[in-house]
Design a protein around this motif. Sequence first.
Motif, PDB file in Angstrom:
ATOM      1  N   PHE A 188       0.832  -1.209   0.000  1.00  0.00           N
ATOM      2  CA  PHE A 188       0.000   0.000   0.000  1.00  0.00           C
ATOM      3  C   PHE A 188       0.865   1.258   0.000  1.00  0.00           C
ATOM      4  CE2 PHE A 188      -2.066   3.346   2.491  1.00  0.00           C
ATOM      5  CZ  PHE A 188      -3.183   3.578   1.697  1.00  0.00           C
ATOM      6  N   VAL A 189       1.885   1.264   0.877  1.00  0.00           N
ATOM      7  CA  VAL A 189       2.751   2.447   0.956  1.00  0.00           C
ATOM      8  C   VAL A 189       3.513   2.635  -0.351  1.00  0.00           C
ATOM      9  CG1 VAL A 189       4.768   3.415   2.130  1.00  0.00           C
ATOM     10  CG2 VAL A 189       2.943   2.373   3.463  1.00  0.00           C
ATOM     11  N   HIS A 190       3.965   1.513  -0.956  1.00  0.00           N
ATOM     12  CA  HIS A 190       4.687   1.616  -2.240  1.00  0.00           C
ATOM     13  C   HIS A 190       3.780   2.191  -3.330  1.00  0.00           C
ATOM     14  CE1 HIS A 190       7.526   0.643  -5.404  1.00  0.00           C
ATOM     15  NE2 HIS A 190       6.561   0.017  -6.061  1.00  0.00           N
ATOM     16  N   ASP A 191       2.534   1.705  -3.382  1.00  0.00           N
ATOM     17  CA  ASP A 191       1.599   2.236  -4.393  1.00  0.00           C
ATOM     18  C   ASP A 191       1.335   3.716  -4.160  1.00  0.00           C
ATOM     19  OD1 ASP A 191       1.472  -0.280  -5.453  1.00  0.00           O
ATOM     20  OD2 ASP A 191      -0.398  -0.818  -4.447  1.00  0.00           O
ATOM     21  N   LEU A 434       9.262   3.840   7.469  1.00  0.00           N
ATOM     22  CA  LEU A 434       8.705   3.225   8.675  1.00  0.00           C
ATOM     23  C   LEU A 434       8.293   1.787   8.416  1.00  0.00           C
ATOM     24  CD1 LEU A 434       7.788   3.544  11.597  1.00  0.00           C
ATOM     25  CD2 LEU A 434       5.602   4.407  10.745  1.00  0.00           C
ATOM     26  N   ALA A 435       7.682   1.530   7.246  1.00  0.00           N
ATOM     27  CA  ALA A 435       7.297   0.161   6.904  1.00  0.00           C
ATOM     28  C   ALA A 435       8.529  -0.737   6.788  1.00  0.00           C
ATOM     29  CB  ALA A 435       6.497   0.156   5.600  1.00  0.00           C
ATOM     30  N   ALA A 436       9.595  -0.221   6.192  1.00  0.00           N
ATOM     31  CA  ALA A 436      10.833  -0.997   6.077  1.00  0.00           C
ATOM     32  C   ALA A 436      11.419  -1.293   7.462  1.00  0.00           C
ATOM     33  CB  ALA A 436      11.838  -0.242   5.226  1.00  0.00           C
ATOM     34  N   GLN A 437      11.367  -0.318   8.372  1.00  0.00           N
ATOM     35  CA  GLN A 437      11.866  -0.537   9.732  1.00  0.00           C
ATOM     36  C   GLN A 437      11.053  -1.616  10.443  1.00  0.00           C
ATOM     37  OE1 GLN A 437      11.823   3.292  11.635  1.00  0.00           O
ATOM     38  NE2 GLN A 437      13.656   4.020  10.593  1.00  0.00           N
ATOM     39  N   GLY A 439       9.436  -4.031   8.980  1.00  0.00           N
ATOM     40  CA  GLY A 439       9.790  -5.308   8.380  1.00  0.00           C
ATOM     41  C   GLY A 439      11.091  -5.866   8.935  1.00  0.00           C
ATOM     42  N   LYS A 440      12.108  -5.012   9.102  1.00  0.00           N
ATOM     43  CA  LYS A 440      13.371  -5.468   9.690  1.00  0.00           C
ATOM     44  C   LYS A 440      13.174  -5.880  11.147  1.00  0.00           C
ATOM     45  CE  LYS A 440      16.351  -2.637   6.723  1.00  0.00           C
ATOM     46  NZ  LYS A 440      17.361  -1.543   6.682  1.00  0.00           N
ATOM     47  N   LEU A 441      12.312  -5.144  11.846  1.00  0.00           N
ATOM     48  CA  LEU A 441      12.050  -5.467  13.249  1.00  0.00           C
ATOM     49  C   LEU A 441      11.412  -6.847  13.376  1.00  0.00           C
ATOM     50  CD1 LEU A 441      12.163  -4.357  16.148  1.00  0.00           C
ATOM     51  CD2 LEU A 441       9.876  -3.448  15.805  1.00  0.00           C
ATOM     52  N   GLN A 442      10.508  -7.182  12.470  1.00  0.00           N
ATOM     53  CA  GLN A 442       9.898  -8.510  12.503  1.00  0.00           C
ATOM     54  C   GLN A 442      10.902  -9.592  12.119  1.00  0.00           C
ATOM     55  OE1 GLN A 442       6.341  -8.619  10.186  1.00  0.00           O
ATOM     56  NE2 GLN A 442       5.228  -7.164  11.477  1.00  0.00           N
ATOM     57  N   GLU A 443      11.793  -9.265  11.184  1.00  0.00           N
ATOM     58  CA  GLU A 443      12.779 -10.266  10.765  1.00  0.00           C
ATOM     59  C   GLU A 443      13.718 -10.651  11.909  1.00  0.00           C
ATOM     60  OE1 GLU A 443      14.800  -8.712   7.426  1.00  0.00           O
ATOM     61  OE2 GLU A 443      13.078  -8.875   6.048  1.00  0.00           O
ATOM     62  N   VAL A 444      14.099  -9.674  12.729  1.00  0.00           N
ATOM     63  CA  VAL A 444      15.001  -9.967  13.846  1.00  0.00           C
ATOM     64  C   VAL A 444      14.243 -10.417  15.083  1.00  0.00           C
ATOM     65  CG1 VAL A 444      16.690  -8.323  13.002  1.00  0.00           C
ATOM     66  CG2 VAL A 444      14.990  -7.554  14.633  1.00  0.00           C
ATOM     67  N   GLY A 445      12.886 -10.503  15.003  1.00  0.00           N
ATOM     68  CA  GLY A 445      12.107 -10.984  16.140  1.00  0.00           C
ATOM     69  C   GLY A 445      11.945  -9.981  17.252  1.00  0.00           C
ATOM     70  N   GLY A 446      12.045  -8.704  16.949  1.00  0.00           N
ATOM     71  CA  GLY A 446      11.908  -7.690  17.996  1.00  0.00           C
ATOM     72  C   GLY A 446      10.513  -7.149  18.139  1.00  0.00           C
ATOM     73  N   GLY A 447       9.579  -7.597  17.270  1.00  0.00           N
ATOM     74  CA  GLY A 447       8.211  -7.101  17.344  1.00  0.00           C
ATOM     75  C   GLY A 447       7.369  -7.884  18.325  1.00  0.00           C
ATOM     76  N   GLU A 448       6.088  -7.566  18.336  1.00  0.00           N
ATOM     77  CA  GLU A 448       5.150  -8.258  19.222  1.00  0.00           C
ATOM     78  C   GLU A 448       4.984  -9.689  18.729  1.00  0.00           C
ATOM     79  OE1 GLU A 448       1.054  -6.811  21.434  1.00  0.00           O
ATOM     80  OE2 GLU A 448       1.301  -6.467  19.287  1.00  0.00           O
ATOM     81  N   ARG A 449       5.066 -10.666  19.657  1.00  0.00           N
ATOM     82  CA  ARG A 449       5.027 -12.066  19.246  1.00  0.00           C
ATOM     83  C   ARG A 449       4.408 -12.923  20.352  1.00  0.00           C
ATOM     84  NH1 ARG A 449      10.186 -10.932  20.940  1.00  0.00           N
ATOM     85  NH2 ARG A 449      11.145 -12.384  22.415  1.00  0.00           N
TER      86      ARG A 449
END
Length: 557
Positions: A188-191, A434-437, A439-449
């Motif tokens: 969505f943000v890219h579009d 912000l969306a890229a950040q 995405g990186k946060l989820q990749e390293v497992g730092g988000g809500e889980r």
Amino acid sequence: MATASNYVAISRRTLDMEDYIDVARRHVGWIIGPTFAGLVIASVVALVMQNVYISEAVMRITPSQISSNIVASTVNQHLTERIQQMQQEILSRTSLSAIITDPRLDLYKVERSKEPMEDVIEQMKKDIGIHILELPGTTSDRAASAFQIQFSYPDPHKAQQVVQTLVTKFNDANVTTQHTQQQMVTSFVHDELTTARANLTALDAELTKFRIENTGKLPEESSMNIAQLTSLQQQAATINDYLNREAQEKVQLDTHLETLQGQLELLGMFDKEADVTGPVARQNERLLLLNRQVTDTEANVAQLRQIYKPNYPDVRDAEKHLAELKRERDELQKKQDAEEAKPKEPVKKKTNYAQAQSASAIQAQIDASKASEQSLEMERRNKMQEQQRINQKINEYQARLQETSAIEAKYQDLLRNEKTATETLQTEQAKESLAAQNGKLQEVGGGERLEVLDTPSLPLKPSAPKRYQVIGVGVALAFVVGLALAGVQEARDTSLKNLKDVRAYTNLPVLSSIPLLENTMLVRRKRRLAYLAWSAAVIIGLLAIGAAAYYHATVLA
């Protein structure tokens, strides 16, 4: 013919405790029988009921490890809200059907052979329990930090495996949901960013085209145009001043030239006319000079009128000077006419060498004056051309300033739209970052889980049924039924039971009572039959309980 007897309804007397004891004694079989039957039936049911084991697991909602002040979340739902959505997905018909028919689990085998799959799925939904746990320290924006998963099933190992499957499905659904949401946000943000860039590019092209088409007319060029217009107006004023001075110089040159020519003609007249006296010659010379001055002044006035307006000071001065010259010429002409009317005496012509030298000198001055006049005329033409060019530029800059006011509104709209599009592009670029950040946060497992706080338990004791409670409730109900049956039997028996009934219903005094005498053999026979019946009932009940216990120990164990 005998008349029918009139019966009067007599209400029963109030029973006391002794009466209740007598009733229980008379109908003890109606009380003990249903109670024993209830005991047997409740025991058999309790022993035959299948054991149900409950396996439990607790999953913890771990918040993001990085503060939202550093990396803001792009998801507008907390994990607690997403759990409810994941629960609906996991407990859907397709998901539960896959769990039931899993060869490793093979759940509800008997039920599937007797009932449709829809009923089996509904039964499994009832056996699954998902409960949000409100733990201490939870905030208003996150209503829970853990939830419990339960499953009830006769096989404890399968119950544990089903809970483990549900835990795995929650973890997979959480990862899939977060990945899907992140992809959706990124797309969505890219579009939006692509649209903003295209919009800004189109507005830049339109603004560039507008600037090219209106070069020199743009509002930011107004100050430069005004400065150029002021400079040109100053140059035009300077040229006008120069032309005025040049016109005056030309008038002076013309006057001087006419004077010289008049002098030269006078010298010639002196040579041709010997009879001309001194005063008359001077008058003729002055008259010729005035005629030339009048002619030149008229030409000068006509030229000034072409350049300036009639009320211009130079024009008015030239016209005044012309009027004075004409007046002086007319007066001199009258005097000359009067002199010529007088009789003239012939004069003998003489040769005058000094006069010839004077004529030569005057002719030289005339030639120099004509050269100067030609030079002034060339300079005037150049200045006139320059003045025309400057006037054209002045008109051009004035037209630009007028057109600037006409296009200013549209130009401001274009600038405003470009500024808005630029701000929108910057906003979308910040969102993309912000969306890229995230995405990186989820990749390293730092988000809500989700994390498994308590692994699925293997239940050692059944949680249902509560057999002692079932037996107790069954015996209690059977005892109540026995009391009700005894009461019904007592109500149906209208005979007098004791002396209290005799006194109450006959209102007669009782002198003595005679006990009921029955046949001893008949009494013994009834007792033996009662003992036999009770013994058979007890044996049958014990056998039923024993069979149920055996079934429970062998089949249900």
